[in-house]
Design a protein around this motif. Structure first.
Motif, PDB file in Angstrom:
ATOM      1  N   MET A 154      15.535  55.407  44.657  1.00  0.00           N
ATOM      2  CA  MET A 154      16.939  55.734  44.365  1.00  0.00           C
ATOM      3  C   MET A 154      17.249  57.144  44.878  1.00  0.00           C
ATOM      4  SD  MET A 154      19.297  53.932  42.646  1.00  0.00           S
ATOM      5  CE  MET A 154      21.000  54.193  42.159  1.00  0.00           C
ATOM      6  N   ILE A 177      14.905  53.865  50.961  1.00  0.00           N
ATOM      7  CA  ILE A 177      15.744  52.879  50.276  1.00  0.00           C
ATOM      8  C   ILE A 177      15.764  51.593  51.085  1.00  0.00           C
ATOM      9  CG2 ILE A 177      17.234  54.572  49.119  1.00  0.00           C
ATOM     10  CD1 ILE A 177      19.325  54.025  51.334  1.00  0.00           C
ATOM     11  N   GLN A 200      21.147  51.473  46.436  1.00  0.00           N
ATOM     12  CA  GLN A 200      20.182  52.394  45.807  1.00  0.00           C
ATOM     13  C   GLN A 200      20.614  53.851  45.953  1.00  0.00           C
ATOM     14  OE1 GLN A 200      16.901  50.370  48.091  1.00  0.00           O
ATOM     15  NE2 GLN A 200      15.800  50.624  46.156  1.00  0.00           N
ATOM     16  N   SER A 214      23.129  56.568  44.474  1.00  0.00           N
ATOM     17  CA  SER A 214      24.045  56.919  43.387  1.00  0.00           C
ATOM     18  C   SER A 214      24.809  58.166  43.786  1.00  0.00           C
ATOM     19  CB  SER A 214      23.256  57.170  42.097  1.00  0.00           C
ATOM     20  OG  SER A 214      24.109  57.670  41.085  1.00  0.00           O
TER      21      SER A 214
END
Length: 244
Positions: free
Chosen positions: A1, A235, A240, A242
């Motif tokens: 992430m 990723i 993924q 944010s």
């Protein structure tokens, strides 16, 4: 992430927003098939003459006239261009002239509907989220700016071109040199640390990180295996990422 609270996102295309297979199995063969016919039909037009100057410069000459001074006929000049473009494609050279010429040839395919760009399914929703959050989203690819715009205007998810605020190609600078990313950050008018660069090529990410950008390494289906991510966060989907 990846948690990103900056202001801009800079995306590669091949292996990042779209599959390597589409580029190599569909787009490149289209250029090979149409190359000679396009050169013959477009010979003498202003848009092709501009590209021919790039091709000559890539070959080490100051001008197209200098590069082709030993060719007695226009047909011989076209054959020289065709042979050089084929050689560069065979060697997978990211030459500016080749990329500009590919863009001109792809335009006919996109306009006719024969070419439809295949982007990954997570891309459209991610672009919508990022735009809704006020992020400045741009593209940096070895493909020409014109080709990039055609690509995103004709995708399997419709016209995605309005989602991007800018485009860069190798006329800005090589993708594996930090100065190219400094130049792009200056065009964003952001500090490099405010920009997240996403690519499947570690050397490109290294250059962007050297320039001060955040980076993310894309593991997409069909991408070549990466032996050493060199510290770049990996990723498999834009889901993924944010943002804040």
């Amino acid at each position: 992430m990846i948690e990103f609270y900056g202001r801009g996102l800079l995306l590669d295309i091949e292996g990042t927003t779209a599959s390597v297979a589409f580029v190599y199995d569909v787009m490149f063969p289209f250029v090979r098939r149409e190359l000679d016919a396009y050169l013959e039909s477009a010979w003498g037009t202003p848009e092709l003459e501009l590209v021919l100057r790039y091709i000559a410069q890539d070959a080490g000459s100051d001008s197209f006239a200098e590069w082709t001074q030993d060719d007695a006929t226009e047909e011989a000049k076209r054959q020289r261009v065709s042979a050089e473009m084929t050689r560069l494609m065979d060697d997978d050279v990211k030459a500016t002239g080749l990329k500009q010429l590919q863009g001109l040839i792809w335009k006919a395919g996109f306009d006719s509907g024969e070419l439809v760009a295949a982007v990954f399914d997570d891309v459209p929703d991610a672009l919508e989220r990022w735009n809704a959050a006020g992020k400045d989203v741009r593209i940096y690819s070895s493909g020409s700016v014109a080709a990039q715009k055609m690509f995103f205007e004709h995708t399997n998810h419709g016209n995605l071109l309005p989602m991007f605020q800018g485009h860069y190609d190798t006329t800005t600078g090589p993708k594996k040199e930090a100065q190219s990313y400094r130049t792009i950050a200056g065009d964003f008018d952001f500090e490099p640390s405010q920009i997240l660069f996403l690519s499947d090529v570690v050397a490109e990410l290294d250059a962007a990180r050297e320039a001060g950008m955040r980076t993310g390494l894309c593991y997409r289906p069909g991408n070549a295996p990466v032996e050493n991510a060199n510290g770049h966060t990996a990723i498999e989907s834009f889901d993924q990422i944010s943002i804040g």
